[in-house]
Design a protein around this motif. Sequence first.
Motif, mmCIF file in Angstrom:
data_model
loop_
_atom_site.group_PDB
_atom_site.id
_atom_site.type_symbol
_atom_site.label_atom_id
_atom_site.label_comp_id
_atom_site.label_asym_id
_atom_site.label_seq_id
_atom_site.Cartn_x
_atom_site.Cartn_y
_atom_site.Cartn_z
ATOM 1 N N ASP A 1 56.371 78.259 55.492
ATOM 2 C CA ASP A 1 57.163 77.388 56.451
ATOM 3 C C ASP A 1 56.425 76.430 57.109
ATOM 4 N N SER A 2 55.234 76.772 57.458
ATOM 5 C CA SER A 2 54.143 75.802 58.210
ATOM 6 C C SER A 2 54.005 74.778 57.496
ATOM 7 N N ALA B 1 55.768 73.591 48.277
ATOM 8 C CA ALA B 1 56.073 72.953 49.570
ATOM 9 C C ALA B 1 55.638 71.653 49.704
ATOM 10 N N TYR C 1 55.776 73.550 54.951
ATOM 11 C CA TYR C 1 56.752 72.635 54.796
ATOM 12 C C TYR C 1 57.412 71.918 55.885
ATOM 13 N N ALA C 2 57.061 72.269 57.047
ATOM 14 C CA ALA C 2 57.205 71.774 58.423
ATOM 15 C C ALA C 2 56.337 70.531 58.692
ATOM 16 N N ASP D 1 64.890 70.369 54.138
ATOM 17 C CA ASP D 1 65.571 71.417 54.868
ATOM 18 C C ASP D 1 64.821 72.781 54.328
ATOM 19 N N PHE D 2 64.370 73.557 55.138
ATOM 20 C CA PHE D 2 63.665 74.807 54.432
ATOM 21 C C PHE D 2 64.285 75.897 54.021
ATOM 22 N N GLY D 3 65.642 76.095 54.756
ATOM 23 C CA GLY D 3 66.385 77.105 54.007
ATOM 24 C C GLY D 3 67.054 76.664 52.521
ATOM 25 N N ARG E 1 52.662 77.388 48.004
ATOM 26 C CA ARG E 1 52.428 76.362 49.210
ATOM 27 C C ARG E 1 52.190 74.803 48.621
ATOM 28 N N ARG F 1 64.030 76.864 50.155
ATOM 29 C CA ARG F 1 63.831 78.416 49.606
ATOM 30 C C ARG F 1 64.925 78.755 48.779
#
Length: 545
Positions: free
Chosen positions: A457-458, A505, A460-461, A518-520, A502, A523
Amino acid sequence: MRLAAAIFGATLIFTQGIPLRAQRAGSTVSIIPRPASLVPRAGRFTLTPRTVIWVDRGTATLGRQLAGYLDPATGFDLTVRTAGTPAGNRIVLRLDPALARLGDEGYLLDVRPGVVSIRAPKAAGVFYGMQSLRQLLPVEIFREAHVTGVNWTAPALRIEDSPRFAWRGMHLDVARHFMPKEFVKKFIDLLALHKMNIFHWHLTEDQGWRIAINKYPRLTQVGAWRKETVVGPNVRDSSQRVFDGKRHGGFYTQDDVREIVAYAKARFVNVVPEIEMPGHAQAAISAYPELGNTGTQIGVRTFWGVSEHILNPENKTVAFMQGVLGEVLTLFPSRFIHIGGDEAVKTQWKSSPRAQERIRELGLKDEHELQSWFIRQIDTYLTQQGRRLIGWDEILEGGLAPNATVMSWRGIEGGLAAARAGHDVVMAPNTAVYFDYYQSLDKATEPLAIGGFIPLDSVYAYEPVPAELEPQFVKHILGAQGQLWTEYMPNGKHVEYMAFPRVSALAEVLWTAKNARDFGEFRARLETHLRRLDVLDVNYRPVRP
């Protein structure tokens, strides 16, 4: 083969950043990286043995490549035609100058019952449209052998797509641990599938020299081999180090390099070689001691960390490295040539009477300016050859060479300074895209790594354009890349575990508009994408809730 470790719910389809839920799992669209615009339509395209791939002169090679992608799993020996009017069940690949608004890598993919059309202003865009088409088909399309009982269909839709950044890269260190040619090709295939276009090939280090240079054969005769490798975490106390007692090494012949570069070119991946200087040079100095500062014979480094052995600042040493680069330039057409420049410990220069004399001769202030002088000589040489120097952000110290591009790894400060000075920048901060870092805080459940913590998630952010950068300098941010330093990755399977998902992402970060991510939702698409990676035998780290 393995099962994906996590299920994330229904995949979404979308248009212009607005998600639309698919009707059934079998009709979902799970393209990574996410396209700029996707409009669903009714119906499906069915690939059959009678499907014809229609091409023009500019896409003929791509047509044959697409047929090669589709043949193994389907068993369909698809016809590729240039002459005539497209008709029947077909896939049409066309260069279309009218789509210039999409840029050199954009494409338009139109899927309807009976017809698939991929149009783009340049061949790269057609290739990326092909990658999206592959991801619309069942995941079994990635099999290398005939698969029965599968309906080879793709949902009808229209995609208009282009990348956010021009530099979408991944780095691979093959010097700490040598990676065979077959794995390098697999890695390039995976980059291409993710629409990444830069392979940064880290070829030289303290622990090994991995590219044959005909003019200086001892670079690989001696420098490509170390007598053993440290086991476990690196420790400063040499008495506490444990070694495996096994000779390690390997190198790529110039024919190997040509083969890999051609392989990458066919997949629209530019290979950027890295030849480290003036630091990280112990393997080179072990082969040619006259390049060093002590005059003594040393061995190729057998443990990790930063070596104090640095190239001496003599004109003949600069000429030696220019001779190396002369051969490198014949092998790599890349406009950018990476010369390292990082972690050049100045201890030996400070204690060397000759290095101190050189500082005075050249009218320099200190050892930082001496390194800057060294880099400037290489920058001038590369510029004369029509190439551009790129180096890690330490090349800013002592003054930046006029034509240099900076790769910012120690956070973002180097990138900010270079961009504000009018230099191009590739962002590669160790705070966000160092994929040799741990993927979990529970280190006991993970393989040994160098440290840090960068979860999926990091990645992707991550935002490559620093918020602090003034608008007039944003144009200098070419893009970003992930790093894979291989001190603790002894083979390709371990590299895959640290890299994926990774890399998936990061590919979306670099391709897709910031406000469309949008991370959700990523995924959700990743669930299907991991099944593709299963088929491709990628040893990715399972995604856990």
